[in-house]
Design an enzyme around this catalytic site. Structure first.
Site: not given
Length: 360
Positions: A43, A47, A74, A77
């Site tokens: 991430c 995030c 992810c 994000c």
């Protein structure tokens, strides 16, 4: 001082980065990514997802390294995309602006689309350093500038830019470019060219042989730089295209498409001998790597001149091609950038992606 070509600037400790993750601190966003071993994903540090335990986190400087280590991006994000591309309101409004560049947008227009005005304002300021309405106004000015560049009258340019009065157009033009539209002649020995890019429009000033200035149009110091150049150019600045500006536009298109970070446009540097030494040193930093001010001071043989190097870095008038955005803080954090920290972060991300692509 010699540098390993594979070296990236050292990041702060994982504990510092974990604190940034918990706080959603954007100072290192794009400089480092968190790999979560309990989920197998990676991430951005900003995030919005629930924060993992410290023992489940490691940090890597590039998207490529995260993926090579077996982590998946992810879905909240979207670390492989520009952060602004994750917000539906931004995507929608930018598409509408592209479809109707001459439209005179108002807050009511945005509200009528169902958007909360304060949310939209914060999102655009965070990602672009300006509001949507400011961006729309800048786009209209571009329409007027391009009309002037092909020989159109000031009145025609005003109408193409959708300004209701000549005085309003002149005032907006002068605020952005440091001079009235009539002051830019078509036959100047130095000419201004408007260059759209993926991270905002830029103004290039070139002679027939060299590029003298390349700045994002929202840089606060641009009007003063242009006034100074106007005063120091016999006959004043003109408007239109010379070969160096056309070459710069083509090279910038390849750069933002992540095809090449190679710039061969001939440059003319306006500055002291010390500033020129610093700017020349900046050009030796490979795309995808960063340096500190202290690194540059040592490279030019003046290790105690860190503050002077910082001043030279901030005085650079040829953005991207003299890559002052590749200089960051000694602790790995993003430092001041006249084009905006959001833009500096994205430039570093583009170059790291390009380096990974080139290596692959």
């Amino acid at each position: 001082m010699e540098y390993n070509s594979d070296m990236l600037f050292d990041l702060p400790s994982d504990d510092v980065l974990y604190d940034a993750l918990v706080a959603r601190d954007d100072r290192y966003d794009g400089q480092a990514f968190v790999c979560v071993h309990s989920t197998g994903i990676f991430c951005r540090l900003t995030c919005p997802a629930r924060k993992p335990l410290r023992e489940n986190c490691t940090f890597r400087p590039t998207v490529g390294e995260c993926m090579e280590a077996g982590f998946r991006p992810c879905k909240r994000c979207h670390p492989v995309k520009a952060a602004a591309q994750n917000e539906p309101a931004i995507i929608d409004l930018l598409a509408r602006l592209d479809a109707q560049p001459q439209r005179r947008w108002s807050e009511q227009d945005v509200a009528d689309l169902g958007y909360d005005l304060s949310t939209v304002r914060r999102a655009f300021k965070r990602h672009f350093g300006m509001t949507f309405l400011e961006m729309a106004r800048q786009r209209r000015l571009r329409e007027g500038f391009e009309t002037l560049a092909v020989g159109g009258s000031v009145m025609t340019a005003q109408l193409d830019a959708s300004f209701e009065s000549p005085s309003a157009f002149r005032a907006a033009f002068a605020k952005l470019l440091g001079c009235a539209p009539a002051d830019l002649k078509s036959d100047g020995a130095m000419r201004a060219t408007w260059i759209p890019t993926a991270l905002g429009d830029m103004i290039a000033i070139s002679s027939a042989s060299h590029l003298h200035l390349l700045e994002f149009v929202d840089r606060k110091g641009l009007p003063a730089e242009l006034r100074k150049m106007q005063a120091n150019t016999p006959g004043g600045l003109g408007i239109g295209r010379f070969a160096p500006a056309e070459q710069a536009e083509a090279e910038l298109a390849d750069y933002f498409a992540a095809k090449s970070a190679r710039f061969e446009t001939p440059l003319f540097m306006h500055g002291t001998d010390f500033f020129k030494r610093v700017w020349t040193a900046l050009q030796t930093i490979p795309a995808g790597e960063t340096r500190s001010y202290g690194d540059i001071a040592r490279q030019i043989g003046q290790p105690t001149a860190v503050r002077a190097v910082a001043r030279a870095n901030g005085s650079n008038q040829i953005a991207l091609m003299i890559p002052c955005h590749r200089v960051i803080g000694a602790d790995g954090s993003l430092t001041g950038y006249a084009g905006g920290l959001w833009r500096k972060q994205r430039l570093i991300e583009i170059e790291r992606a390009l380096k990974t692509k080139t290596a692959a």
